[in-house]
Write a protein that holds these residues in place. Structure first.
Motif, PDB file in Angstrom:
ATOM      1  N   TYR A 206      -9.460  15.852 126.502  1.00 27.44           N
ATOM      2  CA  TYR A 206      -8.635  14.530 127.505  1.00 27.44           C
ATOM      3  C   TYR A 206     -10.580  15.015 128.408  1.00 27.44           C
ATOM      4  N   PRO A 207     -10.521  13.831 129.144  1.00 25.09           N
ATOM      5  CA  PRO A 207     -11.724  13.471 129.746  1.00 25.09           C
ATOM      6  C   PRO A 207     -12.244  14.103 131.041  1.00 25.09           C
ATOM      7  N   THR A 208     -11.460  15.832 131.198  1.00 21.79           N
ATOM      8  CA  THR A 208     -11.652  15.865 132.036  1.00 21.79           C
ATOM      9  C   THR A 208     -13.349  16.510 132.608  1.00 21.79           C
ATOM     10  N   TYR A 209     -14.102  17.075 131.532  1.00 26.26           N
ATOM     11  CA  TYR A 209     -15.698  16.785 132.574  1.00 26.26           C
ATOM     12  C   TYR A 209     -15.749  15.676 132.974  1.00 26.26           C
ATOM     13  N   PHE A 210     -15.367  15.191 133.253  1.00 29.76           N
ATOM     14  CA  PHE A 210     -15.980  13.355 134.046  1.00 29.76           C
ATOM     15  C   PHE A 210     -14.973  13.859 135.472  1.00 29.76           C
ATOM     16  N   ASP A 211     -14.325  14.253 135.781  1.00 28.51           N
ATOM     17  CA  ASP A 211     -13.369  14.924 137.335  1.00 28.51           C
ATOM     18  C   ASP A 211     -14.603  14.977 137.732  1.00 28.51           C
ATOM     19  N   LYS A 212     -14.229  13.938 139.214  1.00 30.97           N
ATOM     20  CA  LYS A 212     -15.528  14.569 140.479  1.00 30.97           C
ATOM     21  C   LYS A 212     -14.962  16.051 140.860  1.00 30.97           C
ATOM     22  N   ASN A 213     -13.856  16.354 141.297  1.00 25.02           N
ATOM     23  CA  ASN A 213     -13.533  17.573 141.697  1.00 25.02           C
ATOM     24  C   ASN A 213     -13.744  18.749 140.625  1.00 25.02           C
ATOM     25  N   VAL A 214     -13.785  18.603 139.454  1.00 30.51           N
ATOM     26  CA  VAL A 214     -13.552  19.513 138.057  1.00 30.51           C
ATOM     27  C   VAL A 214     -15.400  19.804 138.232  1.00 30.51           C
ATOM     28  N   ARG A 215     -15.863  18.798 138.382  1.00 29.79           N
ATOM     29  CA  ARG A 215     -17.781  18.908 138.733  1.00 29.79           C
ATOM     30  C   ARG A 215     -17.815  19.399 139.849  1.00 29.79           C
ATOM     31  N   ARG A 216     -17.564  19.277 140.617  1.00 28.71           N
ATOM     32  CA  ARG A 216     -17.835  19.632 141.529  1.00 28.71           C
ATOM     33  C   ARG A 216     -17.840  21.718 141.993  1.00 28.71           C
ATOM     34  N   VAL A 217     -16.082  21.858 141.422  1.00 33.20           N
ATOM     35  CA  VAL A 217     -16.091  22.991 140.799  1.00 33.20           C
ATOM     36  C   VAL A 217     -16.869  23.605 139.926  1.00 33.20           C
ATOM     37  N   ILE A 218     -17.692  23.586 138.730  1.00 35.81           N
ATOM     38  CA  ILE A 218     -18.273  23.856 138.205  1.00 35.81           C
ATOM     39  C   ILE A 218     -19.533  23.706 138.730  1.00 35.81           C
ATOM     40  N   ARG A 219     -19.554  23.009 139.790  1.00 33.41           N
ATOM     41  CA  ARG A 219     -21.306  23.004 140.429  1.00 33.41           C
ATOM     42  C   ARG A 219     -21.622  24.083 141.102  1.00 33.41           C
ATOM     43  N   ASN A 220     -20.310  23.896 142.278  1.00 36.81           N
ATOM     44  CA  ASN A 220     -20.507  25.154 143.177  1.00 36.81           C
ATOM     45  C   ASN A 220     -19.800  26.683 142.228  1.00 36.81           C
ATOM     46  N   ALA A 221     -19.660  26.810 140.958  1.00 38.51           N
ATOM     47  CA  ALA A 221     -19.681  27.881 140.513  1.00 38.51           C
ATOM     48  C   ALA A 221     -21.098  28.825 140.248  1.00 38.51           C
ATOM     49  N   VAL A 222     -21.597  27.122 139.690  1.00 38.81           N
ATOM     50  CA  VAL A 222     -22.930  28.326 139.166  1.00 38.81           C
ATOM     51  C   VAL A 222     -23.911  28.454 140.087  1.00 38.81           C
ATOM     52  N   SER A 223     -23.996  28.055 141.283  1.00 40.16           N
ATOM     53  CA  SER A 223     -24.479  28.782 142.689  1.00 40.16           C
ATOM     54  C   SER A 223     -24.411  29.641 143.219  1.00 40.16           C
ATOM     55  N   TRP A 224     -22.245  29.729 142.984  1.00 38.59           N
ATOM     56  CA  TRP A 224     -22.186  30.665 142.810  1.00 38.59           C
ATOM     57  C   TRP A 224     -22.448  32.754 142.269  1.00 38.59           C
ATOM     58  N   ALA A 225     -22.541  32.344 141.335  1.00 42.56           N
ATOM     59  CA  ALA A 225     -22.820  32.775 140.565  1.00 42.56           C
ATOM     60  C   ALA A 225     -24.431  33.464 139.922  1.00 42.56           C
ATOM     61  N   LYS A 226     -25.247  32.825 140.962  1.00 41.30           N
ATOM     62  CA  LYS A 226     -27.020  33.065 140.792  1.00 41.30           C
ATOM     63  C   LYS A 226     -26.579  34.502 140.870  1.00 41.30           C
ATOM     64  N   PRO A 227     -28.210  35.415 140.372  1.00 39.65           N
ATOM     65  CA  PRO A 227     -28.561  36.659 140.313  1.00 39.65           C
ATOM     66  C   PRO A 227     -28.726  37.061 141.735  1.00 39.65           C
ATOM     67  N   GLU A 228     -28.268  38.184 142.088  1.00 41.95           N
ATOM     68  CA  GLU A 228     -28.544  38.659 143.121  1.00 41.95           C
ATOM     69  C   GLU A 228     -29.149  40.585 143.251  1.00 41.95           C
ATOM     70  N   GLY A 229     -30.134  41.018 143.840  1.00 45.96           N
ATOM     71  CA  GLY A 229     -30.558  41.628 143.796  1.00 45.96           C
ATOM     72  C   GLY A 229     -31.197  42.254 142.614  1.00 45.96           C
ATOM     73  N   SER A 230     -31.535  43.716 142.051  1.00 52.01           N
ATOM     74  CA  SER A 230     -32.386  43.905 140.757  1.00 52.01           C
ATOM     75  C   SER A 230     -31.243  44.764 139.509  1.00 52.01           C
ATOM     76  N   LYS A 231     -32.455  45.164 138.296  1.00 55.55           N
ATOM     77  CA  LYS A 231     -31.653  45.024 137.641  1.00 55.55           C
ATOM     78  C   LYS A 231     -31.591  46.892 137.634  1.00 55.55           C
ATOM     79  N   TRP A 232     -31.915  47.031 138.156  1.00 59.73           N
ATOM     80  CA  TRP A 232     -31.265  48.741 137.596  1.00 59.73           C
ATOM     81  C   TRP A 232     -30.495  49.357 136.397  1.00 59.73           C
TER      82      TRP A 232
END
Ligand code: ZN
Length: 264
Positions: A206-232
């Motif tokens: 199915y063409p799910t990864y062309f859907d604008k809402n699905v694309r928006r969620v994945i785009r939001n998710a990568v910004s949310w998941a970016k690394p924070e803090g140290s690597k200790w």
């Protein structure tokens, strides 16, 4: 570290070459469609997107690539078993250090997802092109921004409960399917310093990864998941007596000599 968010989109890229129906929906491969969606959809960070696939040396996930990846997205289905355990170890280590991981659809059975979550991640399913309605159950969450109360996909594979995952830290979406089932379709966990988001839609026919809402969620998710803090968190250094914040005298039994620098 660059100011740009560096994303690697990993795709198994097998169905696209073996199944004409999949190749018709995704002529450039599912990974290229997911990458295109990330590039065209605006988000809170500037991003740089590359792709990697199973057939490449080290599945395209070399030390150098992972070192330069802030967030990895993962789609796999029929070849989970072909993913080298050494690469799974490497990805797990990077997640514990802080790399974000977005696991898509049938990636629920990927070695890396089961390794990080520690459960079977099994579920129920049916392939009948059903309508899926995804409800936002956490409207204040960064991953839900720009999404209405719910959105629909005309045709999708059904995934149903029980979904054998550890209780999520946060629930973002719950899906309802035409056949009546419901499913926890958007959930987050933290492992070490790394943020993990599982997002359900994305069956290969199915063409799910062309859907604008699905694309928006994945785009939001990568910004949310970016690394924070140290690597200790990936080491266990000894803090000798003389380096304690307050002056202390060693007492009681210890297997380690006073002043010993550390072990491991
Ligand atoms: Zn599927």
């Amino acid at each position: 570290m660059s100011n740009k968010l560096r994303i690697t989109v990993w795709g198994e890229n097998v169905h696209e070459h073996k199944n004409a129906a999949v190749a018709q929906v995704y002529p450039m491969g599912m990974h290229e469609c997911i990458a295109a969606g990330l590039r065209e959809t605006s988000g809170t960070d500037e991003i740089e997107v590359r792709t990697a696939t199973l057939d490449q040396p080290e599945h395209g996930l070399t030390e150098a690539v992972l070192e330069q990846t802030d967030v990895l997205t993962w789609w796999g289905h029929c070849a989970h078993g072909q993913v080298d355990d050494k690469i799974v170890d490497r990805v797990q280590q990077r997640v514990l250090q802080g790399m974000g991981l977005i696991v898509l659809h049938s990636g629920h059975y990927a070695k890396i997802f089961r390794r990080l979550l520690g459960t079977t991640c099994s579920l129920t399913w049916r392939e009948a092109g059903e309508r899926e309605r995804l409800w936002v159950c956490n409207p204040g969450h960064p991953i839900a921004q720009g999404i209405d109360r719910h959105f629909e996909l005309a045709n999708e594979e059904m995934y149903g409960e029980p979904f054998a995952i550890p209780t999520p830290d946060e629930m973002i979406f719950i899906s309802w399917f035409e056949g009546g089932e419901v499913f926890r379709s958007g959930a987050t966990w933290k492992r070490g310093n790394g943020k993990i988001f599982y997002f359900r839609p994305g069956h290969e026919t199915y063409p799910t990864y062309f859907d604008k809402n699905v694309r928006r969620v994945i785009r939001n998710a990568v910004s949310w998941a970016k690394p924070e803090g140290s690597k200790w968190i990936d080491s266990a250094p000894n803090i000798p007596v003389e380096q304690a914040c307050e002056k202390i005298v060693s007492k009681g039994l210890s297997l380690h000599k006073a002043g010993e620098a550390g072990y491991r």
